[in-house]
Design an enzyme around this catalytic site. Structure first.
Site, PDB file in Angstrom:
ATOM      1  N   LYS A 134       0.777  -1.229   0.010  1.00 30.20           N
ATOM      2  CA  LYS A 134      -0.026  -0.089   0.095  1.00 30.20           C
ATOM      3  C   LYS A 134       0.873   1.284   0.031  1.00 30.20           C
ATOM      4  O   LYS A 134       0.583   2.363  -0.924  1.00 30.20           O
ATOM      5  CB  LYS A 134      -1.059   0.033   1.219  1.00 30.20           C
ATOM      6  N   GLN A 172      -4.157  -1.438   9.783  1.00 32.31           N
ATOM      7  CA  GLN A 172      -4.188  -2.831   9.221  1.00 32.31           C
ATOM      8  C   GLN A 172      -4.692  -3.653  10.260  1.00 32.31           C
ATOM      9  O   GLN A 172      -4.406  -3.728  11.382  1.00 32.31           O
ATOM     10  CB  GLN A 172      -2.803  -3.324   8.657  1.00 32.31           C
ATOM     11  N   ASP A 178     -10.790   3.017   4.956  1.00 37.33           N
ATOM     12  CA  ASP A 178     -11.433   1.888   4.720  1.00 37.33           C
ATOM     13  C   ASP A 178     -12.755   1.701   5.015  1.00 37.33           C
ATOM     14  O   ASP A 178     -13.534   0.730   4.561  1.00 37.33           O
ATOM     15  CB  ASP A 178     -10.849   0.809   5.989  1.00 37.33           C
TER      16      ASP A 178
HETATM   17  N1  GUN Z   1      -6.879  -6.759   6.189  1.00 38.49           N
HETATM   18  C1  GUN Z   1      -7.176  -7.184   5.125  1.00 38.49           C
HETATM   19  N2  GUN Z   1      -7.822  -6.349   4.325  1.00 38.49           N
HETATM   20  C2  GUN Z   1      -7.699  -5.127   4.792  1.00 38.49           C
HETATM   21  C3  GUN Z   1      -8.152  -3.831   4.313  1.00 38.49           C
HETATM   22  O1  GUN Z   1      -8.819  -3.712   3.464  1.00 38.49           O
HETATM   23  N3  GUN Z   1      -7.999  -2.763   5.120  1.00 38.49           N
HETATM   24  C4  GUN Z   1      -7.621  -2.785   6.434  1.00 38.49           C
HETATM   25  N4  GUN Z   1      -7.566  -1.897   7.195  1.00 38.49           N
HETATM   26  N5  GUN Z   1      -7.040  -4.182   6.889  1.00 38.49           N
HETATM   27  C5  GUN Z   1      -7.302  -5.318   6.140  1.00 38.49           C
END
Ligand code: GUN
Length: 284
Positions: A53, A97, A120
């Site tokens: 990311k 995350q 998110d």
């Molecule tokens: N863990 C797995 N996918 C995601 C996501 O799209 N966002 C976040 N914050 N954690 C994740």
């Protein structure tokens, strides 16, 4: 019949190009878009996701602020970091995350993020707005799925869409995005009876179980010409796999997305898009 591959690398690169232009536009107005990432503990998969990311942000000109915290962190320490990032006027988006270690509460943590920085789409405010078709920041994986359907001009209106996932990050937001497109939406989960029959009646299947020991979607389970989007990512014998074997499912599907190279790159692209949206709030 052999179907068409839904190529997440192609679609995500189109989204990223658009984001790049919008970053330039924001910069010309004196705004440097910035995403803060928070990684707790040493989960290797999470560390890889966060690194990817950050790399994607750098490629389109979005600044990142990296926060790595030990797995022993307390909820109140994590809350303090979220509060600091909420107040930091340089930070437009906050990504914590998931999953978090057991002593941390995911709902408490993600709910604490300012809705305007919630890239998110996980805060109660943004999740609620989504149900009313009013959300500007929507969960990344579900919006990535919709982007893929649109890119390949796959008709959704009036279709039976089956989601095999009921998480806050994927299944639940996807219900609303597919409803907006006038699909007839079904959610299946571990307690669903006769899943094979449910799959057979679906025109579009979005599958995200992520555990091959419990579930694998095969061509025998789908109807001829179904659209299959695989949002699962798990390691099997050291390889990244989804709920389907692409070479199997594409024999019977009209469209199918592979893992890797399907939804994964879209999740990241939509995160970039959300960060730009957040950076543009209150300005134009
Ligand atoms: N863990 C797995 N996918 C995601 C996501 O799209 N966002 C976040 N914050 N954690 C994740």
């Amino acid at each position: 019949m052999v179907g068409t591959k839904i190529d997440g690398l192609v679609v995500s690169s189109a989204v990223r190009e658009q984001v790049k232009k919008e970053v330039e536009h924001l910069k010309s107005k004196g705004i440097q878009p910035c995403l803060a990432t928070v990684l707790v503990g040493e989960n290797p998969a999470s560390a890889t996701y966060v690194r990817n990311k950050q790399k994607a942000c750098a490629e389109v000109g979005i600044k990142t602020k990296d926060h790595k915290l030990p797995s022993t962190i307390t909820q109140s320490e994590l809350n303090s970091l979220v509060d600091t990032l909420n107040k930091d006027s340089e930070v437009h988006g906050i990504l914590v995350q998931l999953p978090l270690p057991p002593q941390c509460n995911e709902f408490e943590t993600t709910s604490r993020i300012l809705p305007a920085k919630d890239v998110d789409g996980l805060t109660p405010q943004n999740a609620g707005l989504l149900t009313m078709r009013k959300a500007a920041l929507k969960a990344c994986t579900p919006s990535g799925v919709i982007e893929l359907l649109q890119y390949y001009s796959i008709p959704v209106e009036g279709k039976n869409a089956l989601i095999i996932n009921r998480s806050n990050l994927v299944g639940k937001p996807l219900i609303h995005l597919l409803l907006e497109k006038n699909a007839t939406v079904t959610i299946a989960h571990s307690k669903t009876k006769n899943l094979s029959d449910v799959c057979k009646s679906a025109d579009i299947i979005i599958t995200g179980v992520g555990d091959r020991t419990k579930f694998k979607l095969t061509k025998e389970m789908i109807r001829e010409g179904a659209v299959v989007i695989d949002v699962a990512t798990t390691r099997l014998d050291g390889k990244l796999v989804g709920d389907c074997d692409f070479e199997d499912i594409i024999q019977k599907a009209s469209f199918a997305s592979p893992v890797p190279g399907g939804v994964g790159p879209m999740t990241i692209a939509m995160l970039l898009k959300n960060t730009i949206t957040a950076a543009g709030y209150g300005r134009n």
